[in-house]
Design an enzyme around this catalytic site. Structure first.
Site, PDB file in Angstrom:
ATOM      1  N   HIS A  73       0.835  -1.207   0.000  1.00  0.00           N
ATOM      2  CA  HIS A  73       0.000   0.000   0.000  1.00  0.00           C
ATOM      3  C   HIS A  73       0.873   1.262   0.000  1.00  0.00           C
ATOM      4  O   HIS A  73       0.937   1.945  -0.990  1.00  0.00           O
ATOM      5  CB  HIS A  73      -1.015   0.043   1.153  1.00  0.00           C
ATOM      6  N   ASP A  85      -4.720  -8.220  -3.601  1.00  0.00           N
ATOM      7  CA  ASP A  85      -5.087  -8.006  -2.196  1.00  0.00           C
ATOM      8  C   ASP A  85      -6.413  -8.674  -1.830  1.00  0.00           C
ATOM      9  O   ASP A  85      -6.461  -9.874  -1.597  1.00  0.00           O
ATOM     10  CB  ASP A  85      -5.099  -6.492  -1.921  1.00  0.00           C
TER      11      ASP A  85
HETATM   12 ZN   LIG Z   1      -3.231  -6.947   2.524  1.00  0.00          ZN
END
Ligand SMILES: [Zn+2]
Length: 460
Positions: A274, A325
């Site tokens: 991220h 993800d």
């Molecule tokens: Zn993750």
């Protein structure tokens, strides 16, 4: 298996090349990549040929709830309310569910052009939060799913110690994730011993996040990993949420990426997953260290995380790659489209991921994500080059939209004008795993997935 493929157009690290003959050896490693060649008996690819895409961040089980957290439960629904829904799923998963969901997911990923995955594996224990008789039970389930479907994998057992900053205790759902630096290092040694002869499979490690590990556990784990495999990938969630950044600052006096980099010898092994709210200074530190920013654009958009300063990172040649993800998308083309669009919306300009030397946005994005993904997985992949694995994606050149287009425009249309899947054939280690849009196990895997969903949706 040895093999050959002739591409009228192939995306090599330096850009598109014409009439490329690819050849691989018994181990599935590319031995020759010759532009300007003749087919010499090699089968001719049905469309432009790309290096297979590494997916650098996956929680396979979350596939089962993709699209199921889209009903307002709270006036300010955010990541944290989504996490409650995810924990609800976690509480009901049995090992056979984990396997069935992963098989379905991995086939979908292969069919859309991913050829390898970094599985960020934090679901470790049974529904009561107790270790299974074989503590690697769930790790074996995802590895088996990868082997059966033909997807290459870097498995990252996750260290999860605390329920939040300040040594918050784990809640009931989080007990399935619990570990110590010692227990994760032991698990890794077992797994590495067990899977000694699987060249498509690598192991690394993942301290979950600054909120789930403390300084002592993080340091111990990184040191233990150096004794096990000094070059193994190390992934960590970092700065996904403003709330997480704020809490880190309040309890530790620094922001998460600085906290990690002050403690650990961060280098090219590392992937910051991220990094959405990384400060300018943190991004510069990551760039200097050679670490990868692990961007998950569709999940980050779905969760309302925020926008990573990709244009700046890309402009300075920082390393980056893409991850599925939570698997609201299983397509690398969709991830890259979402990434480019986030930048256009934030900056009100077009064609952000381009440069003077490479004006083609889609080409730039595919090459950049392949290079960063290969680094993050720690495997010889991500490029059509001798010595790299023959992980190859062939677009369907027969699609009407591709009529009379050159290869860069074909990839652009595939990425930015996208209903339907433009991927036709996929090879991993030189083995054809998707042929003419089909995976040989797709019907069987779908059946198992349906059964699992029926059981889960009964239970929940
Ligand atoms: Zn993750």
């Amino acid at each position: 298996m040895t093999g050959t493929l002739f591409a009228r157009d192939a995306l090599l690290p330096g850009g598109w090349a014409r009439d490329v003959r690819l050849e691989w050896d018994e181990a599935g490693t590319l031995s020759r990549v010759n532009p300007g060649a003749a087919p010499e008996g090699a089968p001719v690819a049905a469309g432009p040929v790309l290096p297979g895409m590494p997916n650098l961040h996956s929680h396979a089980f979350q596939r089962a709830m993709a699209g199921l957290a889209e009903t307002r439960g709270h006036p300010t629904d955010d990541f944290w309310t989504w996490r409650e829904a995810m924990y609800h799923l976690v509480a009901h998963l049995e090992p056979e569910d984990v396997g069935a969901i992963a098989r379905q997911l991995y086939i979908e990923m292969l069919k859309h052009g991913y050829t390898s995955v970094a599985e960020f594996h934090y679901l470790q224990h049974d529904r009561q939060g107790k270790p299974y008789a074989d503590r690697g039970e769930l790790a074996h389930r995802v590895v088996d799913a990868a082997r059966e479907t033909g997807l290459a994998m870097t498995l990252l057992p996750v260290l999860y110690v605390n329920g939040g900053f300040g040594h918050k205790p784990l809640n009931a759902a989080q007990r399935r994730f619990a570990g110590t630096a010692e227990s994760i290092a032991d698990l890794l040694r077992e797994l590495i011993g067990h899977y000694a002869n699987e060249p498509w499979l690598r192991f690394g490690v993942a301290p979950h996040s600054a909120r789930a590990v403390d300084a002592v556990q993080l340091t111990e784990l990184v040191q233990a990993m150096e004794g096990i495999d000094a070059t193994a990938p190390i992934h960590i969630h970092a700065s996904e949420q403003v709330g997480e950044v704020r809490e880190c600052f309040e309890t530790q006096g620094v922001t998460p990426i600085d906290w990690i980099m002050d403690l650990a010898p961060v280098d090219r092994r590392w992937c910051f997953v991220h990094a959405t709210h990384a400060t300018d200074e943190e991004r510069e530190r990551m760039r200097h260290a050679g670490a990868v920013a692990g961007l998950c654009p569709t999940t980050e958009a779905n969760l309302g995380d925020g926008i990573f300063a990709f244009a700046e990172h890309f402009g300075r040649e920082g390393r980056w790659g893409i991850g599925g993800d939570s698997h609201v998308s299983r397509s690398p083309l969709e991830e890259l489209r979402a990434l480019e669009y986030s930048q256009r919306l934030a900056r009100q300009i077009r064609n952000v991921s381009s440069s003077g030397t490479q004006p083609e946005v889609a080409t730039n994005l595919w090459l950049g994500a392949c290079a960063g993904g290969a680094q993050a997985l720690g495997q010889p992949i991500g490029a059509l080059l001798p010595g790299r694995r023959a992980d190859i994606v062939v677009l369907d050149g027969g699609k009407a939209d591709f009529e009379a287009l050159a290869a860069p425009a074909t990839l652009a249309v595939a990425m930015f004008s996208g209903a339907g899947n433009p991927v036709r054939d996929v090879f991993v280690s030189g083995r054809p795993v998707v042929v003419d849009g089909r995976h040989r196990l797709e019907d069987e895997a779908r059946g198992g997935y349906r059964e699992s969903l029926r059981r889960l949706r009964d239970r929940t």
